[in-house]
Write a protein that holds these residues in place. Structure first.
Motif, PDB file in Angstrom:
ATOM      1  N   LEU A   1       0.773  -1.232   0.000  1.00  0.00           N
ATOM      2  CA  LEU A   1       0.000   0.000   0.000  1.00  0.00           C
ATOM      3  C   LEU A   1       0.812   1.294   0.000  1.00  0.00           C
ATOM      4  O   LEU A   1       0.230   2.384  -0.072  1.00  0.00           O
ATOM      5  N   HIS A   2       2.151   1.208   0.026  1.00  0.00           N
ATOM      6  CA  HIS A   2       2.930   2.440  -0.131  1.00  0.00           C
ATOM      7  C   HIS A   2       4.291   2.131  -0.770  1.00  0.00           C
ATOM      8  O   HIS A   2       5.111   1.436  -0.187  1.00  0.00           O
ATOM      9  N   THR A   3       4.487   2.657  -1.974  1.00  0.00           N
ATOM     10  CA  THR A   3       5.776   2.485  -2.668  1.00  0.00           C
ATOM     11  C   THR A   3       6.114   3.788  -3.390  1.00  0.00           C
ATOM     12  O   THR A   3       5.286   4.699  -3.477  1.00  0.00           O
ATOM     13  N   HIS A   4       7.326   3.835  -3.939  1.00  0.00           N
ATOM     14  CA  HIS A   4       7.758   4.976  -4.767  1.00  0.00           C
ATOM     15  C   HIS A   4       8.134   4.491  -6.164  1.00  0.00           C
ATOM     16  O   HIS A   4       8.988   5.079  -6.823  1.00  0.00           O
ATOM     17  N   ILE A   5       7.522   3.382  -6.578  1.00  0.00           N
ATOM     18  CA  ILE A   5       7.810   2.905  -7.942  1.00  0.00           C
ATOM     19  C   ILE A   5       6.690   3.366  -8.871  1.00  0.00           C
ATOM     20  O   ILE A   5       5.630   3.822  -8.414  1.00  0.00           O
TER      21      ILE A   5
ATOM     22  N   MET B   1      -1.551   9.748   6.925  1.00  0.00           N
ATOM     23  CA  MET B   1      -0.558  10.617   7.564  1.00  0.00           C
ATOM     24  C   MET B   1       0.646   9.764   7.966  1.00  0.00           C
ATOM     25  O   MET B   1       0.507   8.790   8.704  1.00  0.00           O
ATOM     26  N   MET B   2       1.802  10.158   7.437  1.00  0.00           N
ATOM     27  CA  MET B   2       3.065   9.456   7.720  1.00  0.00           C
ATOM     28  C   MET B   2       3.868  10.443   8.557  1.00  0.00           C
ATOM     29  O   MET B   2       4.405  11.424   8.062  1.00  0.00           O
ATOM     30  N   ILE B   3       3.915  10.174   9.882  1.00  0.00           N
ATOM     31  CA  ILE B   3       4.307  11.234  10.820  1.00  0.00           C
ATOM     32  C   ILE B   3       5.645  10.916  11.507  1.00  0.00           C
ATOM     33  O   ILE B   3       5.860   9.793  11.966  1.00  0.00           O
TER      34      ILE B   3
ATOM     35  N   CYS C   1       5.800  -0.879   8.878  1.00  0.00           N
ATOM     36  CA  CYS C   1       6.964  -0.582   9.737  1.00  0.00           C
ATOM     37  C   CYS C   1       7.850   0.274   8.845  1.00  0.00           C
ATOM     38  O   CYS C   1       8.611  -0.249   8.013  1.00  0.00           O
ATOM     39  N   TRP C   2       7.660   1.577   8.985  1.00  0.00           N
ATOM     40  CA  TRP C   2       8.120   2.548   7.988  1.00  0.00           C
ATOM     41  C   TRP C   2       9.614   2.840   8.079  1.00  0.00           C
ATOM     42  O   TRP C   2      10.125   3.074   9.189  1.00  0.00           O
ATOM     43  N   TRP C   3      10.384   2.686   6.975  1.00  0.00           N
ATOM     44  CA  TRP C   3      11.722   3.307   6.833  1.00  0.00           C
ATOM     45  C   TRP C   3      12.726   2.791   7.871  1.00  0.00           C
ATOM     46  O   TRP C   3      13.163   1.670   7.758  1.00  0.00           O
TER      47      TRP C   3
ATOM     48  N   SER D   1       6.152  -1.827   1.499  1.00  0.00           N
ATOM     49  CA  SER D   1       7.586  -1.964   1.170  1.00  0.00           C
ATOM     50  C   SER D   1       8.311  -0.627   1.155  1.00  0.00           C
ATOM     51  O   SER D   1       9.499  -0.547   1.449  1.00  0.00           O
ATOM     52  N   ASP D   2       7.624   0.440   0.745  1.00  0.00           N
ATOM     53  CA  ASP D   2       8.292   1.732   0.527  1.00  0.00           C
ATOM     54  C   ASP D   2       9.356   1.612  -0.580  1.00  0.00           C
ATOM     55  O   ASP D   2      10.274   2.436  -0.656  1.00  0.00           O
ATOM     56  N   ALA D   3       9.207   0.608  -1.411  1.00  0.00           N
ATOM     57  CA  ALA D   3      10.219   0.362  -2.464  1.00  0.00           C
ATOM     58  C   ALA D   3      10.375   1.606  -3.345  1.00  0.00           C
ATOM     59  O   ALA D   3       9.402   2.186  -3.816  1.00  0.00           O
TER      60      ALA D   3
HETATM   61 ZN    ZN Z   1       7.679   6.414   1.261  1.00  0.00          ZN
END
Ligand code: ZN
Ligand code: FIX
Length: 415
Positions: free
Chosen positions: A24-28, A256-258, A323-325, A353-355
């Motif tokens: 649900l959250h990536t940068h690809i 919100m990513m805080i 489990c962010w970053w 993944s935050d890939a």
């Molecule tokens: Zn990100």
């Protein structure tokens, strides 16, 4: 058919291995965005996590690094972090997992050979290979209309790839209003820097226009540790007067990513962000004041995790994810997933993944699945020990909830 206690780990392992994942959250990016999609060994090696790690081992001036080509940076990182030192960090280990998973032999340490392999790949076929290898159902991108290279693609309104859903990323609107209002003005929205009713209405029109254009799964922003609501900051005023009403009207949650402290070391550029403990009262205030709104929440500080889980127990309109970053390391994923499951059951999404590089989908999910599988097995073993029974279908059902099912159910809910 009930599972025998001694078989539970085998059954959980199979279900976690086979589940089709919602990331649900990536940068690809899908292929509409061309070179914005990073992939292959040199993009893997120059990931900003590894830039930060290599500079710890070098007395090279930062601007010398930034003058180097990607390939030269990659050679430096390979030499320092893989050859002169064993690759035991999570980000270096990830490169090895990818090499092995795509059929290469990490023991050869043959960077030129690896480069030849990726050079022989067609990007569309490689996307299929990575999604198949990582068992990905679909990913959610990070789409920022304030990034010109992205905006110009969205304006063309081309057909996308169903495996790449969008997220409307609005950091500049919230944390750089004194400059971003000029962009809105340029794009035809009647705003001035002063936040009047007219400005809020035009910001709502801007958000609605981009929701119509992107069809985003959610709206998102990264917010600093000092983020506070209620307050008279531009961030707080825009959230309460524009984001909240638009989010409800379109049934598009606000993510919100805080806790990200931007450019703590500016010389590291994207690798220079760090972390700070944020104020959980703000999360609870928003959930309490806007019970019909839906909030996806992830926090960056390990010290915020337990109180975030408690807040999620109190407010059903909070969906905790990832489990962010700096938290995406096995030891911390284990701790956080356990406290979440112990207080929320299955009503959360353990990981994203935050890939930033396509191939990272393989390692970020391989590593996280191993930890989540262990936690779930332990929780099942506890209840089986006390006489509960469970079937293979129920394990499969629970695993599907954790890897996207609960997230999708939350998206559909109307409180
Ligand atoms: Zn990100
Ligand atoms: O704000 C974000 O989406 C962060 O995830 C990124 O800014 C960060 O650089 C990252 O990729 C962390 O994994």
């Amino acid at each position: 058919m009930n599972i025998k206690k001694e078989e539970i780990s085998k059954v959980v392992k199979k279900a976690v291995e086979e589940v089709q994942i919602v990331d649900l959250h990536t940068h690809i990016f899908d292929l509409r965005f061309k070179d914005l999609l990073l992939w292959g060994v040199d993009d893997l090696l120059t990931y900003h996590y590894l830039i930060a790690e290599v500079m710890r081992l070098s007395d090279m001036p930062y601007d010398e690094l930034w003058k180097m080509s990607v390939k030269d940076q990659s050679n430096l990182i390979w030499k320092k972090l893989f050859i002169e030192n064993s690759p035991v960090s999570e980000a270096t280990r990830g490169v090895i997992t990818v090499l092995k998973s795509v059929g290469l032999d990490p023991s050869k340490r043959d960077l030129e050979g690896y480069r030849k392999f990726f050079a022989s790949k067609k990007v569309d076929e490689y996307i299929d290979l990575v999604f198949k290898t990582a068992h990905i159902k679909y990913v959610v991108m990070t789409n920022d209309p304030f990034v010109e290279d992205e905006r110009k693609i969205w304006i063309k309104n081309e057909k996308g790839d169903a495996r790449f859903k969008s997220a409307l990323r609005i950091d500049p609107l919230l944390v750089k209003w004194p400059s971003s209002y000029l962009k809105l003005k340029e794009w035809g929205y009647d705003v001035e820097e002063k936040l009047t009713e007219k400005a809020f209405s035009e910001i709502k029109r801007f958000l609605s226009d981009w929701i119509d254009r992107m069809n985003p799964v959610y709206m998102a922003a990264s917010l600093p540790p000092e983020f506070k609501i209620p307050s008279d900051t531009e961030t707080a005023l825009i959230i309460e007067n524009a984001i909240i009403p638009v989010s409800y009207e379109h049934n598009v949650p606000f993510a919100m990513m805080i806790g990200a402290k931007k450019l703590s070391n500016p010389q590291l550029k994207l690798a220079g962000d760090s972390v700070g403990k944020a104020d959980i009262n703000t999360v609870e205030y928003l959930a309490r004041m806007y019970p019909h709104n839906k909030f996806l929440i992830t926090m960056l500080s390990r010290e915020n995790q337990h109180e975030l889980v408690v807040a999620a127990r109190k407010f059903r309109n909070i969906h905790v994810f990832g489990c962010w970053w700096f938290l995406n390391n096995p030891s911390v994923v284990d701790e956080i997933t356990r406290e979440r499951m112990e207080m929320l059951g299955l009503s959360f999404t353990p990981q994203h993944s935050d890939a930033r590089v396509l191939d990272q989908l393989i390692y970020k999910w391989d590593h996280s699945k191993k930890v989540i599988e262990k936690v779930l097995t332990d929780k099942y073993s506890d209840i089986l020990e006390d006489g509960w029974v469970i079937t293979e279908e129920e394990v499969k059902r629970d695993v599907e909830k954790l890897f996207g099912g609960e997230f999708e159910a939350f998206l559909k809910r109307r409180f």
